[in-house]
Design an enzyme around this catalytic site. Structure first.
Site, PDB file in Angstrom:
ATOM      1  CG  ASP A  24      37.804  14.804   1.336  1.00  0.00           C
ATOM      2  OD1 ASP A  24      37.984  15.868   1.276  1.00  0.00           O
ATOM      3  OD2 ASP A  24      38.295  13.823   0.648  1.00  0.00           O
ATOM      4  CB  SER A 113      44.434   9.141  -8.308  1.00  0.00           C
ATOM      5  OG  SER A 113      44.857   9.878  -9.156  1.00  0.00           O
ATOM      6  CD  GLU A 146      45.331   9.970  -4.168  1.00  0.00           C
ATOM      7  OE1 GLU A 146      45.489  11.364  -4.242  1.00  0.00           O
ATOM      8  OE2 GLU A 146      44.642   9.408  -4.925  1.00  0.00           O
ATOM      9  CG  ASP A 158      38.817  11.160  -4.741  1.00  0.00           C
ATOM     10  OD1 ASP A 158      37.621  11.712  -4.568  1.00  0.00           O
ATOM     11  OD2 ASP A 158      39.874  11.602  -4.940  1.00  0.00           O
ATOM     12  CE1 TYR A 208      41.703  18.288  -2.877  1.00  0.00           C
ATOM     13  CE2 TYR A 208      43.621  17.582  -1.511  1.00  0.00           C
ATOM     14  CZ  TYR A 208      42.496  17.715  -1.876  1.00  0.00           C
ATOM     15  OH  TYR A 208      41.547  16.820  -1.027  1.00  0.00           O
TER      16      TYR A 208
HETATM   17  C1  GLA Z   1      39.794  15.458  -4.266  1.00  0.00           C
HETATM   18  C2  GLA Z   1      40.360  14.805  -3.425  1.00  0.00           C
HETATM   19  C3  GLA Z   1      39.352  14.383  -2.461  1.00  0.00           C
HETATM   20  C4  GLA Z   1      38.520  15.503  -2.267  1.00  0.00           C
HETATM   21  C5  GLA Z   1      37.929  16.340  -3.352  1.00  0.00           C
HETATM   22  C6  GLA Z   1      37.237  17.518  -3.114  1.00  0.00           C
HETATM   23  O1  GLA Z   1      39.020  14.460  -5.310  1.00  0.00           O
HETATM   24  O2  GLA Z   1      41.005  13.478  -3.771  1.00  0.00           O
HETATM   25  O3  GLA Z   1      39.717  13.805  -1.386  1.00  0.00           O
HETATM   26  O4  GLA Z   1      39.044  16.464  -1.205  1.00  0.00           O
HETATM   27  O5  GLA Z   1      39.132  16.440  -4.291  1.00  0.00           O
HETATM   28  O6  GLA Z   1      36.021  17.385  -2.546  1.00  0.00           O
END
Ligand code: GLA
Length: 348
Positions: A24, A113, A146, A158, A208
């Site tokens: 994304d 979240s 976020e 998400d 992340y």
């Molecule tokens: C988390 C993030 C999303 C995306 C996923 C990985 O869920 O919130 O934005 O990057 O990881 O696909």
């Protein structure tokens, strides 16, 4: 002008991403769906400019001024962030008493979240008596919560999945154009389950944000706006681990397209192979798996899953399995199917 309501309630679902992980924020493709578990927010108007919030599952409370709420940690950051960012977008919020409860596990990779952000946004906009912004604008607002308030540099996957979810459908999302296309999720007698690896994660504190920085660095070196524009040949000119990160993004985008085709052709064995290939790439090229996640994937495969993979940000959380109808899922696994997107429950 109609009188704004005294109360409003909204539901935001969690999500499962069928395939298309860590694409994304790289301008790529993903294929998530909203699930029936999620977060419910009930809001009641107060006459003074304060917000009182209660997280009923945690037995915790918060109280803060409506205008310019100070920063906070944990679930409080989401509530304060939603209140601040909605006002920043011009929504004239009243003081409110807010009650939050949920059925989606926190830190489990099922977007608890986003479910909370989205439910907060819909309930508060309704309580303000304001017109509902379009879903893309809401997703962007929730994403700012976020990045600015929680410190997780997440993309829009998400929030869009939660806001745009549709029963019986997954959503093909193109993050370059932000086009969302429902794709019928007919599994020909198979079922999808999630299995908890037992390991919790938090995006702000895990690898992340580091993955995001690596992708930005790879783009910078290649002179590209997004990694989805890179070719395999270009990827191989990069040093480790940037080459591997880029190869994952390129191959994962291809797998999303192939998964859409496999669903259209009701080719479930192919879909299973694609889920397995996605997992291998996330483990070996993106390096976001852990021993607990590997064990959960192995349990699903031992139970007969034709495809199993880590989902969400990684470093723990739930894994996803695609099982034939006659295979019994391992203990603790929960069946998931596409449910409706975020919606208002009531306002009066
Ligand atoms: C988390 C993030 C999303 C995306 C996923 C990985 O869920 O919130 O934005 O990057 O990881 O696909």
């Amino acid at each position: 002008m109609t009188t704004p309501p005294e109360r409003a309630a909204a539901f935001g679902p969690g999500r499962v991403n069928l395939i298309g992980e860590h694409t994304d924020y790289n301008g790529g493709l993903a294929l998530p769906f909203a699930i029936s578990d999620g977060v419910t927010v009930r809001a009641q108007r107060l006459s003074d400019p304060h917000v009182q919030a209660a997280a009923t599952d945690l037995g915790e409370r918060d109280e803060f001024p409506l205008h310019e709420p100070p920063a906070a940690e944990g679930w409080r950051a989401f509530v304060r962030g939603a209140v601040a960012e909605l006002q920043r977008d011009g929504v004239e919020l009243p003081g409110a008493r807010i009650e939050i409860s949920g059925t989606v596990p926190r830190g489990g990779g099922l977007s608890s979240s986003a479910a909370m952000e989205v439910a907060l946004a819909l309930a508060l906009v309704a309580l303000a008596g304001a017109p509902e912004p379009d879903r893309l604008a809401l997703a962007r607002m929730c994403s700012r919560v976020e990045t600015r308030w929680v410190g997780a540099q997440t993309g829009l996957l998400d929030q869009l999945a939660s806001l745009c979810g549709r029963e019986h459908h997954a959503l093909r999302i193109d993050f370059r154009s932000l086009e969302v296309t429902p794709v019928s999720l007919q599994l020909g007698g198979h079922h999808l389950v999630t299995l908890d690896s037992g390991e919790q994660h938090a995006h702000a504190g895990s690898g992340y944000n580091q993955r995001r920085r690596e992708c930005e660095e790879a783009c910078r070196r290649l002179g590209l706006d997004s990694l989805s524009e890179a070719s395999v040949r270009e990827a191989r000119t990069l040093p480790a681990p940037l080459a591997q990160r880029t190869e994952h993004v390129i191959s994962e985008n291809g797998r999303v397209e192939e998964a859409v085709a496999a669903l259209a052709g009701e080719d479930l064995p192919r879909l299973g192979e694609l889920l397995n290939a996605s997992h291998a790439s996330l483990r070996d090229h993106y390096e976001i798996s852990t021993p607990a996640v590997e064990e959960a994937v192995a349990r699903l495969r031992a139970a007969g899953a034709i495809g199993a993979r880590i989902i969400g940000g990684g470093f723990g959380g739930n894994v996803l399995g695609l099982l034939p109808g006659d295979a019994a899922a391992p203990g603790g696994a929960i069946e998931v199917r596409p449910g409706p997107g975020a919606h208002l429950l009531s306002s009066a």
